[in-house]
Design an enzyme around this catalytic site. Structure first.
Site, PDB file in Angstrom:
ATOM      1  N   ASP A   1     149.056   0.444  89.755  1.00  0.00           N
ATOM      2  CA  ASP A   1     148.977  -0.774  90.565  1.00  0.00           C
ATOM      3  C   ASP A   1     149.092  -0.437  92.048  1.00  0.00           C
ATOM      4  OD1 ASP A   1     148.970  -3.586  91.078  1.00  0.00           O
ATOM      5  OD2 ASP A   1     150.083  -3.937  89.233  1.00  0.00           O
ATOM      6  N   SER A  59     145.595 -17.521  86.403  1.00  0.00           N
ATOM      7  CA  SER A  59     145.652 -18.926  86.003  1.00  0.00           C
ATOM      8  C   SER A  59     144.309 -19.612  86.193  1.00  0.00           C
ATOM      9  CB  SER A  59     146.729 -19.660  86.804  1.00  0.00           C
ATOM     10  OG  SER A  59     148.011 -19.215  86.449  1.00  0.00           O
ATOM     11  N   ASP A  71     146.933 -13.654  98.855  1.00  0.00           N
ATOM     12  CA  ASP A  71     145.494 -13.765  98.659  1.00  0.00           C
ATOM     13  C   ASP A  71     145.075 -15.099  98.063  1.00  0.00           C
ATOM     14  OD1 ASP A  71     146.716 -13.189  96.184  1.00  0.00           O
ATOM     15  OD2 ASP A  71     144.861 -12.329  95.400  1.00  0.00           O
ATOM     16  N   GLN A  72     146.016 -15.987  97.820  1.00  0.00           N
ATOM     17  CA  GLN A  72     145.667 -17.232  97.137  1.00  0.00           C
ATOM     18  C   GLN A  72     144.736 -18.107  97.974  1.00  0.00           C
ATOM     19  OE1 GLN A  72     149.549 -18.716  96.137  1.00  0.00           O
ATOM     20  NE2 GLN A  72     149.905 -17.085  94.647  1.00  0.00           N
ATOM     21  N   HIS A  76     150.788  -9.097  87.063  1.00  0.00           N
ATOM     22  CA  HIS A  76     150.225  -7.749  87.052  1.00  0.00           C
ATOM     23  C   HIS A  76     150.399  -7.100  85.677  1.00  0.00           C
ATOM     24  CE1 HIS A  76     149.891  -7.180  91.585  1.00  0.00           C
ATOM     25  NE2 HIS A  76     150.451  -8.361  91.439  1.00  0.00           N
TER      26      HIS A  76
END
Length: 433
Positions: free
Chosen positions: A88, A334, A353-354, A19
């Site tokens: 955030d 990434s 959330d991946q 973040h």
């Protein structure tokens, strides 16, 4: 930009490198750092200042310490009077402070628009608990409010993990979903690290669900990368190893600074790498020394496989000509970096959330997911099969080609600069007078 029109913007990221870094990338070099004292919290190790400093089960205590920044941040805002603050997901308490001070607020999402859409509206589903989905099984299909064809949904094991870790109240006193809903409901603008060329349907849907302007900031790809600069000893050592391998033959493996593999997962992944027969470079950041590689593994793969257990220069590794694929936990940053270097993806999502990110980029034909059992476990054979499919097999060529095609978008500096320019222009024209 004239002095009269110059914006004064504060940034307040969550304390995780995935973040913090995009916040820096959005603002650099126009930034001054301000120190806010992080309070001492029981169960939080001394000197822990980011998620990388602690195991994941202690993250709620870091959020509790983060909540203790309300007073120092309020004092800073009162004295510095910025036009806007970009923040955030974590500070659920910040929108009310901004409303009292007359300062405009931007929620800047590190989550893709597909993830924000999946969680529903901030007022009902996220804050008031009125989500019609009441159990993990309900999250294994696209939600009813998505009006266009989509396969974006959790696997059952991912949904169970999300409920446990993010939907339920944790030791910080609040759930992550409540925090996210509160900042989205209370902000003036939602900004997303995204671009319409990658997807636009979900971004529009986020605006409709939350009744807010939604502004993509572009993907913030690596800027003017030059792998020949800064030849430090660590990189020279790694480069020497990579130079010995054939062009495009090496799999780079990295799971970020925060994702954690269990002992069984680490074991199967290692043996899958061995079984694949492919050269590899594994950046393994182990926080727990009790998690160990299989006996004799490093000796058996010597000459074609390297396990590196300290910091690595990821962009230089990805940019080396011998690297031809990326085995990833599906951290958004990434993935953007890998596709910038035309690396097809072998995806092994681990948290929140991946899994949704893996579905998105799987649909875009730039990578495939490693098969998993219903409980989320995977086998060495499935790792090896996925690696060989993407890296060397004829049937995997469309994914290798897809990564090359995606690079054209991600590396287009003009496209992404225009999004940032538009974002700045919006703040100029909509700030409180």
């Amino acid at each position: 930009m004239s002095e009269a029109k110059k914006l004064h913007v504060a940034l307040f990221p969550w304390l995780a490198f995935g973040h913090i870094i995009p916040f820096f990338e959005l603002s650099t070099p126009l930034i001054n750092l301000v120190s806010l004292p992080l309070p001492t919290v029981e169960h939080l190790p001394r000197n822990a200042e980011a998620t990388t400093d602690i195991p994941s089960h202690k993250t709620p205590y870091l959020k509790l310490a983060f909540d203790g920044l309300q007073g120092p941040l309020l004092q800073f805002l009162q004295t510095s009077t910025p036009d806007w603050i970009i923040y955030d997901f974590a500070p659920y308490w910040l929108p009310s402070i901004l409303a009292n001070l007359g300062i405009s607020g931007v929620f800047y999402s590190m989550y893709g628009a597909w993830t924000l859409s999946f969680f529903g509206s901030s007022s009902s589903a996220m804050i008031n608990g009125e989500d019609p989905r009441t159990g993990p099984e309900d999250f294994t299909v696209p939600p009813e409010w998505i009006p266009f064809p989509s396969k974006i949904a959790f696997r059952l094991h991912e949904a169970k993990q999300a409920f446990r870790n993010h939907f339920e109240v944790n030791d910080s006193g609040f759930s992550d979903v409540f925090r996210l809903g509160s900042v989205m409901g209370g902000c003036d603008v939602i900004a997303i690290r995204n671009c319409n060329e990658l997807e636009s349907n979900f971004s529009r849907l986020v605006g409709e669900l939350h009744s807010k302007p939604v502004l993509p900031t572009g993907l913030l790809p690596p800027a003017d990368f030059d792998g020949s600069r800064d030849q430090d000893d660590v990189w020279l050592t790694i480069k020497e190893c990579l130079d010995k391998q054939n062009k495009g033959s090496v799999v780079y493996i990295a799971f970020g600074s925060e994702s954690e593999l269990s002992q069984p997962e680490l074991h199967e992944l290692a043996l899958g790498l061995e079984l694949s027969g492919l050269p590899f470079f594994w950046a393994l950041r182990k926080r727990d020394n009790s998690v160990k590689l299989p006996d004799g593994f490093e000796e058996r793969v010597k000459g074609r496989g390297i396990v590196w257990t300290s910091w690595v220069p990821q962009l230089r590794i990805m940019g080396h000509e011998s690297v031809g694929g990326f085995l990833t936990h599906c951290g958004y940053a990434s993935i953007i970096e890998a596709l910038y270097f035309e690396l097809p993806l072998i995806m092994l999502p681990i948290s929140l959330d991946q899994g949704l990110i893996a579905r998105i980029f799987g649909e875009k034909k730039v990578g495939i997911e490693v098969t998993k059992d219903e409980d989320g476990s995977f086998r060495r054979e499935w790792v090896a099969e996925s690696l060989r499919f993407v890296m060397v097999e004829k049937e995997g060529k469309p994914y290798r080609d897809g990564a090359k095609e995606m690079k054209k978008l991600i590396a287009d500096k003009d496209v992404h600069d225009r999004y940032v320019d538009h974002f700045i222009e919006f703040m100029q024209n909509h700030r409180v007078a």
